[in-house]
Motif scaffolding. Structure first.
Motif, PDB file in Angstrom:
ATOM      1  N   PRO A   3       0.995  -1.113   0.056  1.00 52.81           N
ATOM      2  CA  PRO A   3      -0.063   0.054   0.191  1.00 52.81           C
ATOM      3  C   PRO A   3       0.840   1.214   0.099  1.00 52.81           C
ATOM      4  N   PHE A   4       0.394   2.303  -0.510  1.00 45.61           N
ATOM      5  CA  PHE A   4       1.119   3.528  -0.310  1.00 45.61           C
ATOM      6  C   PHE A   4       0.072   4.900  -0.567  1.00 45.61           C
ATOM      7  N   SER A   5       0.871   5.889  -0.177  1.00 47.90           N
ATOM      8  CA  SER A   5       0.099   7.144  -0.357  1.00 47.90           C
ATOM      9  C   SER A   5       1.088   8.045  -1.053  1.00 47.90           C
ATOM     10  N   PHE A   6       0.825   8.932  -1.921  1.00 48.44           N
ATOM     11  CA  PHE A   6       1.595   9.769  -2.789  1.00 48.44           C
ATOM     12  C   PHE A   6       0.958  10.993  -2.970  1.00 48.44           C
ATOM     13  N   HIS A   7       1.838  12.205  -2.795  1.00 49.81           N
ATOM     14  CA  HIS A   7       1.144  13.575  -2.968  1.00 49.81           C
ATOM     15  C   HIS A   7       2.201  14.195  -3.155  1.00 49.81           C
ATOM     16  N   ASN A   8       2.556  14.709  -4.521  1.00 48.92           N
ATOM     17  CA  ASN A   8       3.746  15.504  -4.911  1.00 48.92           C
ATOM     18  C   ASN A   8       3.252  16.898  -5.382  1.00 48.92           C
ATOM     19  N   THR A  10       4.854  19.919  -6.152  1.00 46.83           N
ATOM     20  CA  THR A  10       5.745  20.584  -6.619  1.00 46.83           C
ATOM     21  C   THR A  10       5.340  20.842  -8.110  1.00 46.83           C
ATOM     22  N   ARG A  11       5.295  22.226  -8.507  1.00 50.16           N
ATOM     23  CA  ARG A  11       4.972  22.629  -9.910  1.00 50.16           C
ATOM     24  C   ARG A  11       6.222  22.685 -10.743  1.00 50.16           C
TER      25      ARG A  11
ATOM     26  N   HIS B   7       1.953  20.103 -12.828  1.00 47.55           N
ATOM     27  CA  HIS B   7       1.348  20.442 -11.420  1.00 47.55           C
ATOM     28  C   HIS B   7       0.359  19.495 -11.347  1.00 47.55           C
ATOM     29  N   ASN B   8       0.601  18.401 -10.418  1.00 48.85           N
ATOM     30  CA  ASN B   8      -0.523  17.545 -10.288  1.00 48.85           C
ATOM     31  C   ASN B   8      -0.739  17.221  -8.764  1.00 48.85           C
ATOM     32  N   PRO B   9      -1.782  18.072  -8.234  1.00 51.01           N
ATOM     33  CA  PRO B   9      -1.630  18.182  -6.490  1.00 51.01           C
ATOM     34  C   PRO B   9      -2.544  16.794  -6.063  1.00 51.01           C
ATOM     35  N   THR B  10      -3.011  16.102  -6.828  1.00 53.34           N
ATOM     36  CA  THR B  10      -3.974  14.978  -6.414  1.00 53.34           C
ATOM     37  C   THR B  10      -3.302  13.933  -5.329  1.00 53.34           C
ATOM     38  N   ARG B  11      -3.844  13.851  -4.197  1.00 53.15           N
ATOM     39  CA  ARG B  11      -3.299  12.860  -3.292  1.00 53.15           C
ATOM     40  C   ARG B  11      -3.678  11.605  -3.625  1.00 53.15           C
ATOM     41  N   ILE B  12      -2.856  10.389  -3.501  1.00 52.20           N
ATOM     42  CA  ILE B  12      -3.271   8.956  -3.926  1.00 52.20           C
ATOM     43  C   ILE B  12      -3.039   8.542  -2.625  1.00 52.20           C
ATOM     44  N   ILE B  13      -4.174   7.456  -2.501  1.00 52.33           N
ATOM     45  CA  ILE B  13      -3.865   6.567  -1.469  1.00 52.33           C
ATOM     46  C   ILE B  13      -4.423   5.077  -2.097  1.00 52.33           C
ATOM     47  N   PHE B  14      -3.322   4.302  -2.044  1.00 51.76           N
ATOM     48  CA  PHE B  14      -3.410   3.250  -2.794  1.00 51.76           C
ATOM     49  C   PHE B  14      -3.254   1.886  -1.943  1.00 51.76           C
ATOM     50  N   GLY B  15      -4.216   0.874  -2.088  1.00 55.51           N
ATOM     51  CA  GLY B  15      -3.809  -0.328  -1.618  1.00 55.51           C
ATOM     52  C   GLY B  15      -5.255  -1.295  -1.185  1.00 55.51           C
ATOM     53  N   LYS B  18      -8.099  -0.094   1.273  1.00 51.15           N
ATOM     54  CA  LYS B  18      -8.060   1.381   1.381  1.00 51.15           C
ATOM     55  C   LYS B  18      -9.203   2.111   1.287  1.00 51.15           C
ATOM     56  N   MET B 146      -6.767  11.113 -11.396  1.00 49.71           N
ATOM     57  CA  MET B 146      -5.605  11.947 -10.943  1.00 49.71           C
ATOM     58  C   MET B 146      -5.430  13.113 -12.299  1.00 49.71           C
ATOM     59  N   TRP B 246      -2.811   0.852 -11.211  1.00 48.56           N
ATOM     60  CA  TRP B 246      -1.801   1.959 -11.346  1.00 48.56           C
ATOM     61  C   TRP B 246      -1.443   2.267 -12.613  1.00 48.56           C
ATOM     62  N   MET B 250      -1.476   6.083 -13.946  1.00 45.01           N
ATOM     63  CA  MET B 250      -0.109   6.778 -14.476  1.00 45.01           C
ATOM     64  C   MET B 250      -0.549   6.921 -16.026  1.00 45.01           C
ATOM     65  N   ASN B 253      -2.164  10.857 -15.796  1.00 48.34           N
ATOM     66  CA  ASN B 253      -2.324  11.741 -14.789  1.00 48.34           C
ATOM     67  C   ASN B 253      -1.970  13.228 -15.024  1.00 48.34           C
ATOM     68  N   GLN B 256       1.748  13.223 -17.623  1.00 44.51           N
ATOM     69  CA  GLN B 256       3.251  13.136 -16.955  1.00 44.51           C
ATOM     70  C   GLN B 256       3.837  12.338 -17.643  1.00 44.51           C
TER      71      GLN B 256
END
Lengths: 388, 388
Positions: A3-8, A10-11, B7-15, B18, B146, B246, B250, B253, B256
């Protein structure tokens, strides 16, 4: 896949000539800025003058902190924190490579913290806030331009430590590949080895079922390998410089290429101990450590190393056992580092075995390191001896 | 490589599992939420009850908008906008696949807009603001979880249109692969073709010097291809479902994987015209259009199609010309779509040539489409005829 969380957040502003937007972009965030930079190279190239003039034209009040060292030092970080507080600044613009940006992050985190900023690097405190920062990148290497990590050295005590937080992701990073045209050959080499090493730390993993992540890793490795020599032959090779820059960012932008994979990071830990004492270039230290780490650990999962040999180096699997393939990939790695001009032994830096014990001890000060193979002091010492 | 911003501000909560965090995560954003969902499947699986109970426990006031259609309709969007305004809600939680999330985005953008939300889909207005939204994804396909894009249909007028904005990136998306265990085989197939098609739109590009981006694209294509059949054979195949999920995210999104590349999107434009009139599954429409688009355009850059054949399909280049390789890759694509169970001709949906003219005309209503090869009305018509 774990499982993971991801949030980036940065522009990224990428492209030839984009450094000319630094002033206007910064001004959208703040009018009171600490400008952090390194040695004389940005003055020589005219980048310093350009940024200063842009900030001036954008009505931004600037206080400067120049002279950030490679392997940036705690003393510089503390000086920066003091400047921000004394001059009531609220934004940091870092113009430089990984060292400058890492120092800027540490300053950003240190400003709102009442204790000693070094606490963040000794696990005594975790970063709860930071003032915002932006970056103009001048070296393709660390990936710090799009992540929340930093490495700082306490030079007096010969300690090099990392820390990180979501709070220190740059608000923006300007990636202008033309700024790397003046990077000397050795720094181009070390930076590229740094990029590859970041991928190694993620790719050599025991986590199962990560085919997309593995391919993303291989994609970066292949792309770096095919672009280093063109950039060395022609430092103004626009395509090669652009590709290396984008590889550097993607290789370590909050771990996006390896989400759901356990990472290793033992080799970086070992290298930090070497460069904490001897101040050798980080990329050179990695070129020395990594092939030996690989030889020491590959049997934990030889199939991953065999896959690496085939997919990244194009080594034919025909007639080879998995172990032979794995070793061929490791040899190819070391041979490549030599070919592009890096040192691959400690001896080339006149480093003998006198401090190896101390390094090994420091490397495992919080317990064993690495996840692909857990390394205890004796393991680290064995790898360091292989590096001589 | 072209200049780009990202710029991709979406927070991903994966698993796995979840989805059980949906209530608590939502509550950190709002206590007054419009819950948007589709048909009965989330009620059948128990997901609806779980989400409702989680939101309830987290003290969130919920107003519901169920019944969002595949190819989501403007009427539903307008109903959602009215609900948000009437009940003074300030957040949208979308639970479903691409249609549900796209409808939620359109509602989010429509709420603060005084005019008709359809203006955003007809180039009459651009999105200047939106209320925030989060998602719980139940289908691996569109990537909308995303990104800032959406597609809505005006069913009365048989129009299907896209729009987008940085304002409608989800604040968070929960990606729980176990939610896709109950996705029927045909939807798994169509969703996977959708993922591959998103990559095609980016990968077949005339932009030079994008080796990393091309490899990222190939990575997703290879990973989708090797995971669809395992997921069809065993719908609860944890690894395959996780990989497809995933890959879906990807693949689209915010572009990217293809930053700095000119994208095409003509095939999506053509498909939209088909499904606007006949309401066929989007993935099936793409499986029909894409191989024919490829055949029609590949000679603009046969080397890219040859590379695709070799790297993605493992076709040996030995003894083949570039054109032969390119065509072999296209044939492999169409054969694969057939093998996994998709329609690959309009005839299979009993669609004849009676509306092709109208579709071709609508597809180029704002001018020629595509960038790999600019397609005018006659080109679109020729491709549509190949699809019969």
């Amino acid at each position: 896949m774990l499982p993971f969380s991801f949030h980036n957040p940065t522009r990224i502003i990428f492209g030839e000539g984009k450094a000319s937007e630094a002033g206007s972009v910064t001004a959208t965030y703040s009018k009171n800025v600490l400008l952090v930079y390194g040695g004389n190279s940005i003055k020589r190239t005219g980048l310093y003058d350009s940024i200063k003039s842009q900030l001036n034209q954008a009505g931004v009040r600037v206080v400067e902190l120049g002279g950030i060292e490679p392997n940036p030092r705690l003393t510089s970080v503390n000086a920066g924190i003091k400047l921000v507080r004394d001059h009531q600044l609220d934004f940091i613009l870092a113009v430089g490579g990984g060292s400058v940006i890492d120092a800027a992050k540490a300053i950003a985190a240190g400003v709102p913290y009442e204790g000693d900023v070094w606490d963040f690097f000794t696990n005594k405190a975790s970063i709860q806030a930071a003032i915002p920062l932006g970056t103009v990148l001048t070296l393709s290497a660390t990936g710090t331009e799009m992540n929340g990590s930093m490495v700082i050295s306490d030079w007096e005590n010969k300690l090099k430590r990392g820390s990180g937080s979501p709070h220190v992701y740059p608000r923006f990073s300007i990636l202008d590949p033309t700024l790397t045209y003046t990077v000397p050959a050795n720094q181009t080499v070390y930076g590229s080895i740094d990029i590859m090493s970041h991928v190694f730390e993620q790719y050599f993993s025991l986590t199962d079922n990560t085919p997309l992540q593995e391919r993303f890793c291989e994609s970066i490795l292949q792309t770096v390998i095919e672009n280093v020599e063109p950039a060395l032959e022609n430092p103004e090779h626009a395509a090669a410089r652009a590709n290396l820059m984008w590889c550097s960012t993607m290789a370590l932008n909050g771990g996006q290429i390896s989400l759901g994979m356990q990472n290793d990071w033992a080799s970086h830990g070992i290298e930090h101990e070497i460069s904490a004492i001897y101040d050798i270039p980080h990329g050179a230290g990695l070129a020395i450590v990594f092939p030996n780490w690989m030889k020491y650990v590959y049997s934990e999962r030889p199939e991953r190393f065999a896959q690496y040999a085939v997919r990244v180096w194009g080594i034919s699997p025909e007639g080879k056992t998995t172990d032979e393939l794995a070793l061929a990939g490791i040899e190819a790695t070391q041979a490549y580092f030599k070919r592009i001009g890096s040192e691959t032994t400690l001896a080339e830096f006149n480093i003998d075995d006198s401090q190896l014990e101390r390094m090994a001890e420091e490397a495992v000060r919080y317990g064993p390191i690495g996840s692909f193979k857990q390394l205890h002091k004796d393991d680290v010492l064995a790898i360091l001896k292989m590096c001589l």
